[in-house]
Write an enzyme that holds these catalytic residues in place. Sequence first.
Site, PDB file in Angstrom:
ATOM      1  N   GLY A  89       0.782  -1.233   0.000  1.00  0.00           N
ATOM      2  CA  GLY A  89       0.000   0.000   0.000  1.00  0.00           C
ATOM      3  C   GLY A  89       0.809   1.274   0.000  1.00  0.00           C
ATOM      4  O   GLY A  89       0.262   2.353   0.248  1.00  0.00           O
ATOM      5  N   GLY A  90       2.097   1.199  -0.254  1.00  0.00           N
ATOM      6  CA  GLY A  90       2.912   2.407  -0.286  1.00  0.00           C
ATOM      7  C   GLY A  90       2.492   3.349  -1.404  1.00  0.00           C
ATOM      8  O   GLY A  90       1.879   2.939  -2.387  1.00  0.00           O
ATOM      9  N   ASN A 142       5.542  -3.962  -7.801  1.00  0.00           N
ATOM     10  CA  ASN A 142       5.722  -4.741  -6.581  1.00  0.00           C
ATOM     11  C   ASN A 142       6.318  -6.120  -6.870  1.00  0.00           C
ATOM     12  O   ASN A 142       7.111  -6.635  -6.077  1.00  0.00           O
ATOM     13  CB  ASN A 142       4.378  -4.909  -5.889  1.00  0.00           C
ATOM     14  N   ASN A 146       1.548  -8.788  -0.216  1.00  0.00           N
ATOM     15  CA  ASN A 146       2.608  -8.049   0.476  1.00  0.00           C
ATOM     16  C   ASN A 146       2.005  -6.850   1.200  1.00  0.00           C
ATOM     17  O   ASN A 146       1.272  -6.071   0.589  1.00  0.00           O
ATOM     18  CB  ASN A 146       3.651  -7.594  -0.553  1.00  0.00           C
ATOM     19  N   ARG A 191       7.309   5.635  -9.055  1.00  0.00           N
ATOM     20  CA  ARG A 191       6.393   5.596  -7.920  1.00  0.00           C
ATOM     21  C   ARG A 191       5.881   7.003  -7.589  1.00  0.00           C
ATOM     22  O   ARG A 191       4.701   7.182  -7.273  1.00  0.00           O
ATOM     23  CB  ARG A 191       7.100   5.000  -6.693  1.00  0.00           C
ATOM     24  N   HIS A 197      11.031  -4.634   4.365  1.00  0.00           N
ATOM     25  CA  HIS A 197       9.595  -4.870   4.197  1.00  0.00           C
ATOM     26  C   HIS A 197       9.254  -5.511   2.860  1.00  0.00           C
ATOM     27  O   HIS A 197       8.129  -5.947   2.662  1.00  0.00           O
ATOM     28  CB  HIS A 197       8.890  -3.516   4.331  1.00  0.00           C
ATOM     29  N   TRP A 198      10.220  -5.585   1.954  1.00  0.00           N
ATOM     30  CA  TRP A 198       9.953  -6.003   0.579  1.00  0.00           C
ATOM     31  C   TRP A 198      10.659  -7.315   0.274  1.00  0.00           C
ATOM     32  O   TRP A 198      11.489  -7.395  -0.618  1.00  0.00           O
ATOM     33  CB  TRP A 198      10.414  -4.893  -0.371  1.00  0.00           C
TER      34      TRP A 198
END
Length: 289
Positions: free
Chosen positions: A39-40, A48, A107, A187, A265-266
Amino acid sequence: MSSNEAIPKITSRSVTVGKRQIFINELGQGYPLLMLHGGGAGASGLSNYSKNIEALAKHFRVLVADMPGYGKSTKGVNRDDPFGDLASAMLGLLDALDIKRAHVVGNSLGGACALRMALDAPKRVSALVLMGPGGINTTRSLPTPGLNQLLNYYSGEGPTLEKITRFIREYLVYDGSQVSDAMIEERFRSSIDPEVVAAPPLRRPKGLKAALRMDFTRDARLAQCQVPTLVLWGSADKVNRPSGGEALRKRMPNCDLYLFNKTGHWVQWERAAEFNAVTTGFLMNRVPA
Protein backbone atom coordinates in the site's frame (compact mmCIF):
# COMPACT_ATOMS: atom_id res chain seq x y z
CA MET A 1 12.23 -3.25 -14.02
CA SER A 2 9.47 -0.66 -14.04
CA SER A 3 6.83 -1.78 -16.50
CA ASN A 4 5.54 -4.73 -18.45
CA GLU A 5 8.04 -3.85 -21.21
CA ALA A 6 10.46 -6.07 -19.28
CA ILE A 7 7.95 -8.94 -19.34
CA PRO A 8 7.00 -8.99 -23.04
CA LYS A 9 4.57 -11.92 -22.94
CA ILE A 10 2.39 -10.43 -20.22
CA THR A 11 -1.15 -9.37 -21.12
CA SER A 12 -2.97 -6.51 -19.44
CA ARG A 13 -6.62 -5.47 -19.28
CA SER A 14 -9.30 -3.90 -17.13
CA VAL A 15 -12.04 -6.07 -15.63
CA THR A 16 -15.40 -4.72 -14.48
CA VAL A 17 -16.07 -5.58 -10.84
CA GLY A 18 -19.28 -3.96 -9.64
CA LYS A 19 -18.85 -0.22 -10.16
CA ARG A 20 -15.07 -0.52 -10.38
CA GLN A 21 -12.55 -1.24 -13.07
CA ILE A 22 -9.77 -3.50 -11.80
CA PHE A 23 -6.60 -3.53 -13.87
CA ILE A 24 -4.83 -6.88 -14.10
CA ASN A 25 -1.66 -8.27 -15.66
CA GLU A 26 -1.60 -11.95 -16.57
CA LEU A 27 1.13 -14.43 -17.46
CA GLY A 28 1.36 -18.21 -17.50
CA GLN A 29 -1.05 -21.12 -17.40
CA GLY A 30 -2.27 -23.59 -14.83
CA TYR A 31 -3.71 -23.15 -11.36
CA PRO A 32 -4.62 -19.48 -10.68
CA LEU A 33 -2.37 -17.38 -8.44
CA LEU A 34 -3.57 -13.90 -7.49
CA MET A 35 -0.81 -11.50 -6.40
CA LEU A 36 -1.65 -8.40 -4.36
CA HIS A 37 0.76 -5.49 -3.93
CA GLY A 38 1.57 -3.32 -0.93
CA GLY A 39 0.00 0.00 0.00
CA GLY A 40 2.91 2.41 -0.29
CA ALA A 41 2.47 5.61 -2.24
CA GLY A 42 2.54 4.99 -5.99
CA ALA A 43 2.41 1.20 -5.62
CA SER A 44 1.12 -1.08 -8.36
CA GLY A 45 1.08 -4.77 -9.11
CA LEU A 46 3.86 -4.80 -11.67
CA SER A 47 6.27 -2.63 -9.69
CA ASN A 48 5.72 -4.74 -6.58
CA TYR A 49 6.31 -8.09 -8.29
CA SER A 50 8.70 -7.23 -11.13
CA LYS A 51 11.23 -9.86 -9.94
CA ASN A 52 8.69 -12.62 -9.34
CA ILE A 53 6.11 -12.80 -12.11
CA GLU A 54 8.11 -14.72 -14.69
CA ALA A 55 9.42 -17.27 -12.19
CA LEU A 56 5.97 -18.02 -10.77
CA ALA A 57 4.33 -18.03 -14.20
CA LYS A 58 6.35 -21.15 -15.07
CA HIS A 59 4.04 -23.03 -12.72
CA PHE A 60 0.84 -20.97 -12.36
CA ARG A 61 -1.62 -18.72 -14.13
CA VAL A 62 -0.33 -15.54 -12.48
CA LEU A 63 -2.78 -12.67 -12.07
CA VAL A 64 -1.24 -9.44 -10.80
CA ALA A 65 -3.90 -6.90 -9.87
CA ASP A 66 -3.80 -3.20 -9.16
CA MET A 67 -5.98 -3.04 -6.06
CA PRO A 68 -8.67 -0.35 -5.80
CA GLY A 69 -7.06 3.03 -5.20
CA TYR A 70 -3.82 2.09 -6.97
CA GLY A 71 -2.28 1.93 -10.42
CA LYS A 72 -4.79 1.83 -13.26
CA SER A 73 -7.72 0.61 -11.15
CA THR A 74 -10.65 2.71 -9.96
CA LYS A 75 -9.69 5.00 -7.10
CA GLY A 76 -11.34 5.21 -3.68
CA VAL A 77 -11.48 2.74 -0.76
CA ASN A 78 -14.10 2.50 1.99
CA ARG A 79 -12.46 3.99 5.09
CA ASP A 80 -14.91 2.31 7.47
CA ASP A 81 -13.60 -1.14 6.49
CA PRO A 82 -10.70 -0.81 4.03
CA PHE A 83 -9.46 -4.41 4.31
CA GLY A 84 -12.99 -5.71 3.83
CA ASP A 85 -13.56 -3.42 0.84
CA LEU A 86 -10.35 -4.56 -0.83
CA ALA A 87 -11.08 -8.22 -0.10
CA SER A 88 -14.59 -7.91 -1.53
CA ALA A 89 -13.18 -6.32 -4.68
CA MET A 90 -10.60 -9.07 -5.16
CA LEU A 91 -13.17 -11.82 -4.56
CA GLY A 92 -15.34 -10.01 -7.10
CA LEU A 93 -12.41 -10.06 -9.51
CA LEU A 94 -12.18 -13.83 -9.16
CA ASP A 95 -15.93 -14.04 -9.84
CA ALA A 96 -15.58 -11.87 -12.95
CA LEU A 97 -12.79 -14.16 -14.20
CA ASP A 98 -14.89 -17.26 -13.39
CA ILE A 99 -12.25 -18.49 -10.94
CA LYS A 100 -13.80 -20.55 -8.15
CA ARG A 101 -10.65 -20.95 -6.07
CA ALA A 102 -7.10 -19.56 -6.16
CA HIS A 103 -3.84 -19.25 -4.30
CA VAL A 104 -3.30 -15.69 -3.05
CA VAL A 105 0.02 -13.93 -2.42
CA GLY A 106 -0.01 -10.57 -0.64
CA ASN A 107 2.61 -8.05 0.48
CA SER A 108 1.85 -5.54 3.27
CA LEU A 109 -1.58 -4.05 2.48
CA GLY A 110 -2.00 -6.81 -0.11
CA GLY A 111 -1.24 -9.32 2.63
CA ALA A 112 -3.99 -7.82 4.77
CA CYS A 113 -6.37 -8.05 1.82
CA ALA A 114 -5.37 -11.68 1.16
CA LEU A 115 -5.84 -12.65 4.79
CA ARG A 116 -9.24 -10.97 4.91
CA MET A 117 -10.22 -12.89 1.77
CA ALA A 118 -9.33 -16.14 3.53
CA LEU A 119 -11.37 -15.17 6.61
CA ASP A 120 -14.40 -13.95 4.66
CA ALA A 121 -14.42 -16.70 2.02
CA PRO A 122 -12.11 -19.56 3.08
CA LYS A 123 -13.39 -21.92 0.39
CA ARG A 124 -12.18 -19.49 -2.29
CA VAL A 125 -8.56 -19.36 -1.07
CA SER A 126 -6.58 -22.59 -1.39
CA ALA A 127 -3.32 -21.25 0.09
CA LEU A 128 -1.84 -17.96 1.31
CA VAL A 129 1.64 -16.46 1.13
CA LEU A 130 1.89 -13.28 3.20
CA MET A 131 4.93 -10.97 3.22
CA GLY A 132 5.00 -8.56 6.15
CA PRO A 133 1.19 -8.27 6.08
CA GLY A 134 -0.61 -5.29 7.54
CA GLY A 135 -3.20 -5.54 10.27
CA ILE A 136 -1.21 -7.57 12.81
CA ASN A 137 -1.20 -6.26 16.40
CA THR A 138 -1.98 -2.77 15.12
CA THR A 139 -4.09 -1.85 18.16
CA ARG A 140 -1.64 -3.36 20.65
CA SER A 141 1.33 -1.05 19.98
CA LEU A 142 2.10 2.32 18.42
CA PRO A 143 2.72 2.51 14.65
CA THR A 144 6.30 1.96 13.51
CA PRO A 145 8.34 4.90 12.15
CA GLY A 146 8.01 3.40 8.67
CA LEU A 147 4.24 3.09 8.88
CA ASN A 148 4.01 6.66 10.15
CA GLN A 149 6.05 7.80 7.14
CA LEU A 150 3.67 5.94 4.86
CA LEU A 151 0.50 7.25 6.50
CA ASN A 152 1.81 10.84 6.57
CA TYR A 153 2.80 10.94 2.90
CA TYR A 154 -0.24 12.92 1.77
CA SER A 155 -0.43 15.16 4.85
CA GLY A 156 1.46 18.37 5.59
CA GLU A 157 2.97 19.77 2.40
CA GLY A 158 1.60 16.79 0.48
CA PRO A 159 3.50 14.30 -1.67
CA THR A 160 7.06 15.17 -2.65
CA LEU A 161 9.89 13.31 -4.34
CA GLU A 162 11.97 13.78 -1.19
CA LYS A 163 9.33 12.10 1.01
CA ILE A 164 8.88 9.08 -1.21
CA THR A 165 12.64 8.70 -1.68
CA ARG A 166 13.16 8.71 2.07
CA PHE A 167 10.38 6.18 2.65
CA ILE A 168 11.64 3.73 0.02
CA ARG A 169 15.37 4.01 0.73
CA GLU A 170 15.25 4.32 4.53
CA TYR A 171 12.15 2.34 5.50
CA LEU A 172 10.96 0.03 2.72
CA VAL A 173 14.15 -1.96 2.11
CA TYR A 174 17.22 -2.93 4.12
CA ASP A 175 19.71 -1.59 1.56
CA GLY A 176 18.33 1.52 -0.09
CA SER A 177 21.22 1.74 -2.56
CA GLN A 178 19.68 -1.20 -4.42
CA VAL A 179 16.64 0.89 -5.44
CA SER A 180 17.08 2.83 -8.67
CA ASP A 181 16.20 6.47 -9.13
CA ALA A 182 13.97 5.42 -12.04
CA MET A 183 11.86 3.17 -9.77
CA ILE A 184 11.44 5.96 -7.24
CA GLU A 185 10.52 8.49 -9.91
CA GLU A 186 7.92 6.11 -11.36
CA ARG A 187 6.39 5.60 -7.92
CA PHE A 188 6.35 9.35 -7.34
CA ARG A 189 4.57 10.04 -10.63
CA SER A 190 1.91 7.48 -9.75
CA SER A 191 1.52 8.92 -6.26
CA ILE A 192 0.60 12.38 -7.52
CA ASP A 193 -2.30 11.24 -9.70
CA PRO A 194 -4.98 13.86 -8.86
CA GLU A 195 -7.55 11.15 -8.10
CA VAL A 196 -5.18 9.53 -5.62
CA VAL A 197 -4.27 12.83 -3.97
CA ALA A 198 -7.99 13.59 -3.57
CA ALA A 199 -8.66 10.22 -1.87
CA PRO A 200 -5.47 8.47 -0.68
CA PRO A 201 -6.18 4.73 -0.46
CA LEU A 202 -4.17 4.13 2.72
CA ARG A 203 -5.01 6.38 5.65
CA ARG A 204 -5.23 6.13 9.40
CA PRO A 205 -8.30 4.19 10.60
CA LYS A 206 -11.48 6.23 10.81
CA GLY A 207 -12.34 5.80 14.49
CA LEU A 208 -11.88 3.02 17.05
CA LYS A 209 -14.34 0.63 15.44
CA ALA A 210 -12.45 0.74 12.13
CA ALA A 211 -9.11 0.39 13.94
CA LEU A 212 -10.25 -2.72 15.81
CA ARG A 213 -11.66 -4.22 12.61
CA MET A 214 -8.25 -3.72 10.96
CA ASP A 215 -6.38 -5.74 13.64
CA PHE A 216 -6.57 -9.41 12.68
CA THR A 217 -5.34 -10.51 16.10
CA ARG A 218 -8.73 -9.36 17.45
CA ASP A 219 -10.67 -11.42 14.88
CA ALA A 220 -11.81 -14.73 16.39
CA ARG A 221 -11.94 -16.26 12.91
CA LEU A 222 -8.14 -16.25 12.69
CA ALA A 223 -7.85 -19.25 15.02
CA GLN A 224 -10.36 -21.20 12.91
CA CYS A 225 -8.80 -20.38 9.54
CA GLN A 226 -7.65 -23.68 8.04
CA VAL A 227 -6.16 -22.18 4.87
CA PRO A 228 -2.50 -23.29 4.51
CA THR A 229 -0.45 -20.16 5.11
CA LEU A 230 3.19 -19.24 4.61
CA VAL A 231 4.33 -16.04 6.31
CA LEU A 232 7.57 -14.43 5.10
CA TRP A 233 8.99 -11.49 7.05
CA GLY A 234 12.17 -9.45 6.87
CA SER A 235 13.86 -9.30 10.28
CA ALA A 236 14.72 -5.63 9.63
CA ASP A 237 11.20 -4.61 8.55
CA LYS A 238 10.65 -0.99 9.64
CA VAL A 239 7.05 -0.78 8.40
CA ASN A 240 5.31 -3.79 9.96
CA ARG A 241 7.00 -5.34 13.00
CA PRO A 242 8.54 -8.80 12.39
CA SER A 243 6.94 -9.96 15.65
CA GLY A 244 3.70 -10.05 13.66
CA GLY A 245 4.93 -13.24 12.03
CA GLU A 246 5.05 -15.09 15.32
CA ALA A 247 1.65 -13.66 16.25
CA LEU A 248 0.18 -15.26 13.12
CA ARG A 249 2.02 -18.54 13.61
CA LYS A 250 0.65 -18.87 17.13
CA ARG A 251 -2.92 -18.09 16.14
CA MET A 252 -3.35 -19.81 12.78
CA PRO A 253 -3.52 -23.62 12.83
CA ASN A 254 -1.78 -24.18 9.46
CA CYS A 255 0.79 -21.38 9.41
CA ASP A 256 4.52 -21.66 8.65
CA LEU A 257 6.90 -18.74 9.28
CA TYR A 258 10.17 -17.80 7.61
CA LEU A 259 12.30 -14.85 8.78
CA PHE A 260 14.84 -13.33 6.38
CA ASN A 261 17.93 -11.75 7.92
CA LYS A 262 19.11 -8.29 6.79
CA THR A 263 15.85 -7.84 4.88
CA GLY A 264 13.26 -5.11 5.12
CA HIS A 265 9.60 -4.87 4.20
CA TRP A 266 9.95 -6.00 0.58
CA VAL A 267 10.99 -9.67 0.88
CA GLN A 268 9.82 -10.55 -2.64
CA TRP A 269 12.10 -7.87 -4.11
CA GLU A 270 15.06 -7.92 -1.74
CA ARG A 271 15.35 -11.72 -1.64
CA ALA A 272 13.69 -12.50 -4.95
CA ALA A 273 15.39 -15.79 -5.81
CA GLU A 274 14.68 -17.30 -2.40
CA PHE A 275 11.16 -15.89 -2.37
CA ASN A 276 10.42 -17.39 -5.78
CA ALA A 277 11.77 -20.79 -4.73
CA VAL A 278 10.02 -21.10 -1.38
CA THR A 279 6.75 -19.67 -2.67
CA THR A 280 6.73 -22.00 -5.67
CA GLY A 281 7.44 -25.03 -3.50
CA PHE A 282 4.82 -24.14 -0.92
CA LEU A 283 2.09 -23.39 -3.43
CA MET A 284 2.81 -26.28 -5.80
CA ASN A 285 2.30 -28.70 -2.92
CA ARG A 286 -1.07 -27.14 -2.14
CA VAL A 287 -2.79 -27.15 -5.51
CA PRO A 288 -6.16 -28.84 -4.96
CA ALA A 289 -6.48 -32.30 -6.49
